[in-house]
Scaffold this motif. Structure first.
Motif, PDB file in Angstrom:
ATOM      1  N   ARG A  65       2.128   1.828  -3.455  1.00 43.09           N
ATOM      2  CA  ARG A  65       1.062   2.362  -4.327  1.00 43.09           C
ATOM      3  C   ARG A  65       0.838   3.850  -4.059  1.00 43.09           C
ATOM      4  O   ARG A  65       0.608   4.629  -4.996  1.00 43.09           O
ATOM      5  CB  ARG A  65      -0.236   1.579  -4.117  1.00 43.09           C
ATOM      6  CG  ARG A  65      -0.239   0.206  -4.796  1.00 43.09           C
ATOM      7  CD  ARG A  65      -1.627  -0.406  -4.816  1.00 43.09           C
ATOM      8  NE  ARG A  65      -2.080  -0.787  -3.483  1.00 43.09           N
ATOM      9  CZ  ARG A  65      -1.863  -1.987  -2.947  1.00 43.09           C
ATOM     10  NH1 ARG A  65      -1.208  -2.917  -3.624  1.00 43.09           N
ATOM     11  NH2 ARG A  65      -2.319  -2.254  -1.728  1.00 43.09           N
ATOM     12  N   GLU A  66       0.934   4.249  -2.789  1.00 43.66           N
ATOM     13  CA  GLU A  66       0.779   5.667  -2.456  1.00 43.66           C
ATOM     14  C   GLU A  66       1.901   6.492  -3.096  1.00 43.66           C
ATOM     15  O   GLU A  66       1.661   7.582  -3.630  1.00 43.66           O
ATOM     16  CB  GLU A  66       0.807   5.857  -0.938  1.00 43.66           C
ATOM     17  CG  GLU A  66      -0.423   5.338  -0.211  1.00 43.66           C
ATOM     18  CD  GLU A  66      -0.266   5.429   1.294  1.00 43.66           C
ATOM     19  OE1 GLU A  66       0.853   5.799   1.753  1.00 43.66           O
ATOM     20  OE2 GLU A  66      -1.231   5.134   2.016  1.00 43.66           O
ATOM     21  N   GLY A 125       5.903   8.548   0.693  1.00 44.64           N
ATOM     22  CA  GLY A 125       4.462   8.347   0.727  1.00 44.64           C
ATOM     23  C   GLY A 125       3.781   9.411  -0.102  1.00 44.64           C
ATOM     24  O   GLY A 125       4.438  10.190  -0.812  1.00 44.64           O
ATOM     25  N   TYR A 126       2.468   9.466  -0.041  1.00 47.58           N
ATOM     26  CA  TYR A 126       1.721  10.489  -0.780  1.00 47.58           C
ATOM     27  C   TYR A 126       1.906  11.831  -0.071  1.00 47.58           C
ATOM     28  O   TYR A 126       1.472  12.026   1.061  1.00 47.58           O
ATOM     29  CB  TYR A 126       0.232  10.122  -0.847  1.00 47.58           C
ATOM     30  CG  TYR A 126      -0.533  10.966  -1.845  1.00 47.58           C
ATOM     31  CD1 TYR A 126      -0.648  10.558  -3.160  1.00 47.58           C
ATOM     32  CD2 TYR A 126      -1.112  12.172  -1.472  1.00 47.58           C
ATOM     33  CE1 TYR A 126      -1.328  11.337  -4.096  1.00 47.58           C
ATOM     34  CE2 TYR A 126      -1.787  12.965  -2.389  1.00 47.58           C
ATOM     35  CZ  TYR A 126      -1.886  12.541  -3.692  1.00 47.58           C
ATOM     36  OH  TYR A 126      -2.560  13.320  -4.632  1.00 47.58           O
ATOM     37  N   GLU A 175       0.830  -1.203   0.000  1.00 51.00           N
ATOM     38  CA  GLU A 175       0.000   0.000   0.000  1.00 51.00           C
ATOM     39  C   GLU A 175       0.867   1.257   0.000  1.00 51.00           C
ATOM     40  O   GLU A 175       0.572   2.251  -0.682  1.00 51.00           O
ATOM     41  CB  GLU A 175      -0.925   0.000   1.218  1.00 51.00           C
ATOM     42  CG  GLU A 175      -1.827   1.224   1.323  1.00 51.00           C
ATOM     43  CD  GLU A 175      -2.753   1.395   0.126  1.00 51.00           C
ATOM     44  OE1 GLU A 175      -3.078   2.553  -0.195  1.00 51.00           O
ATOM     45  OE2 GLU A 175      -3.133   0.378  -0.499  1.00 51.00           O
ATOM     46  N   ASN A 176       1.963   1.217   0.750  1.00 52.57           N
ATOM     47  CA  ASN A 176       2.901   2.340   0.783  1.00 52.57           C
ATOM     48  C   ASN A 176       3.490   2.592  -0.608  1.00 52.57           C
ATOM     49  O   ASN A 176       3.582   3.742  -1.071  1.00 52.57           O
ATOM     50  CB  ASN A 176       4.007   2.044   1.796  1.00 52.57           C
ATOM     51  CG  ASN A 176       4.943   3.215   2.060  1.00 52.57           C
ATOM     52  OD1 ASN A 176       5.980   3.054   2.686  1.00 52.57           O
ATOM     53  ND2 ASN A 176       4.615   4.404   1.581  1.00 52.57           N
ATOM     54  N   GLN A 196       1.243   6.662  -6.844  1.00 52.32           N
ATOM     55  CA  GLN A 196       0.154   7.600  -7.151  1.00 52.32           C
ATOM     56  C   GLN A 196       0.647   9.041  -7.098  1.00 52.32           C
ATOM     57  O   GLN A 196       0.351   9.859  -7.985  1.00 52.32           O
ATOM     58  CB  GLN A 196      -0.997   7.398  -6.169  1.00 52.32           C
ATOM     59  CG  GLN A 196      -2.211   8.273  -6.450  1.00 52.32           C
ATOM     60  CD  GLN A 196      -3.323   8.090  -5.422  1.00 52.32           C
ATOM     61  OE1 GLN A 196      -3.107   7.476  -4.372  1.00 52.32           O
ATOM     62  NE2 GLN A 196      -4.498   8.604  -5.714  1.00 52.32           N
TER      63      GLN A 196
END
Length: 368
Positions: free
Chosen positions: A218-219, A357-358, A215-216, A222
């Motif tokens: 993917r952030e 991160g995002y 998930e990290n 993104q």
């Protein structure tokens, strides 16, 4: 006087700039056809130039391009052991390493990559300590010094009677897992090194997996995609963290190679140095996206040697974007570079932001 051995793999690292993942076996012939040149002289000159206590040193060297050729321009006392032909192989490395142990060396210096480390392990095991000068493509094993200058510092300490040793792993890429898009090293054996561990690189840790880690990534992907500028060439380095960007864009990615995108479309796959230079000549705006090697922290000089000092100078250090998962960056004391060019390494040193991160970043020190 302390007798040390010296063995050089003259073809190690030649596959790097031409985009090959090593020079083991017949791959060297492909590398030569693609214009690859030896980097052994550059590495050995950096190493030998930093040896301080020559009066207490005597080197038993492999012949010709496997050692003696690089000693001719220095005042270090040496003898030549063994014979080689026009073309050298792993058999030469193993045979001469064995002969050096029988000849009474106290430590073996070798220059090469993980394949060479495996050959040295096969030949001498744990009988004598080693210091490895990094000159291959991958170099996952923690028997390698941080760079040739660090290797010389280790030898200088050894010549001052620092003889405490520790066992360290000989590692190589697990090719079965690479085919499943997982980067993980495989244990081959152990070699002894002087216990001056701050001058040795760490071993590569495997690709981190798990729900939070993915998930990290993917952030990060993104955020990177949404931050991409129009009409800008992006060179994407190796690694699963970088691959998350192309996965987000639904584009292909070579896990161990360098690819290029422009306006969110693939325009180059598994590029070598010349392929990258060709693209840089066509596009005014360019950036590099890179991620450190897990456990080691290297952003340049390990596994991405097609991104050469020439390319880094053309792109400029302000256009290098570093990304890393929070788990990966938390394990690293700093980031490192070992491009083979001291001037380039100096340009890259200093504090730099790492996107974790995002809209999240962390300031990390880059050391050479």
């Amino acid at each position: 006087m302390i007798k040390l051995g010296l063995i050089v793999n003259p073809i190690a690292g030649m596959g790097g700039s031409v985009g090959l993942k090593g020079t083991d076996g017949d791959i060297i012939y492909k590398a030569l056809k693609m214009g690859a040149t030896s980097i052994a002289s550059q590495k050995l000159n950096q190493f030998l130039s930093n040896i301080k206590n020559e009066d207490n040193l005597f080197i038993t060297s492999a012949p010709g391009k496997m050692g003696a050729n690089y000693l001719k321009n220095f005042t270090i006392k040496y003898e030549i052991l063994g014979e080689i032909g026009d073309f050298t192989s792993a058999k030469d490395t193993k045979r001469i390493a064995t002969q050096m142990i029988e000849n009474g060396i106290e430590l073996l210096i070798f220059s090469g990559g993980d394949g060479t480390a495996r050959d040295i392990y096969d030949a001498i095991g744990l009988r004598k300590p080693v210091v490895a000068i990094p000159s291959g493509v991958k170099m996952l094993s923690p028997v390698f010094a941080l760079n040739p200058r660090a290797a010389a510092q280790i030898i200088n300490r050894f010549l001052e009677n620092f003889t405490e040793t520790v066992e360290r792993e000989v590692l190589d890429i697990d090719e079965d897992l690479v085919r499943k898009d997982i980067l993980k090293s495989k244990l081959y054996g152990y070699l002894k090194v002087p216990k001056i561990l701050n001058l040795f690189q760490s071993g590569k840790s495997g690709s981190r997996i798990g729900g939070l880690e993915e998930e990290n990534k993917r952030e990060i992907a993104q955020f990177m995609v949404k931050s991409m500028e129009d009409d800008t060439l992006y060179l994407l380095g190796p690694g699963t963290t970088i691959k998350a960007i192309t996965d987000y864009l639904k584009l292909p990615k070579t896990l161990l190679g360098v690819d290029a995108i422009y306006n969110k479309q693939i325009i180059g796959i598994d590029l070598n140095e010349q392929g990258i230079l060709n693209l840089l000549s066509k596009y005014e705006n360019k950036k590099i996206i890179i991620t450190p090697i897990g456990g080691q922290g290297f952003i340049f000089g390990r596994g991405n040697k097609q991104i050469t000092p020439k390319i880094l100078k053309l792109v400029g250090h302000k256009n290098i974007l570093i990304i890393a998962s929070k788990g990966k960056i938390s394990e690293l004391e700093c980031l490192r570079v070992d491009t083979g060019d001291i001037e380039t390494d100096e340009l890259l040193k200093g504090l730099n932001r790492v996107i974790i991160g995002y809209k999240e970043e962390q300031i990390v020190q880059i050391k050479a």
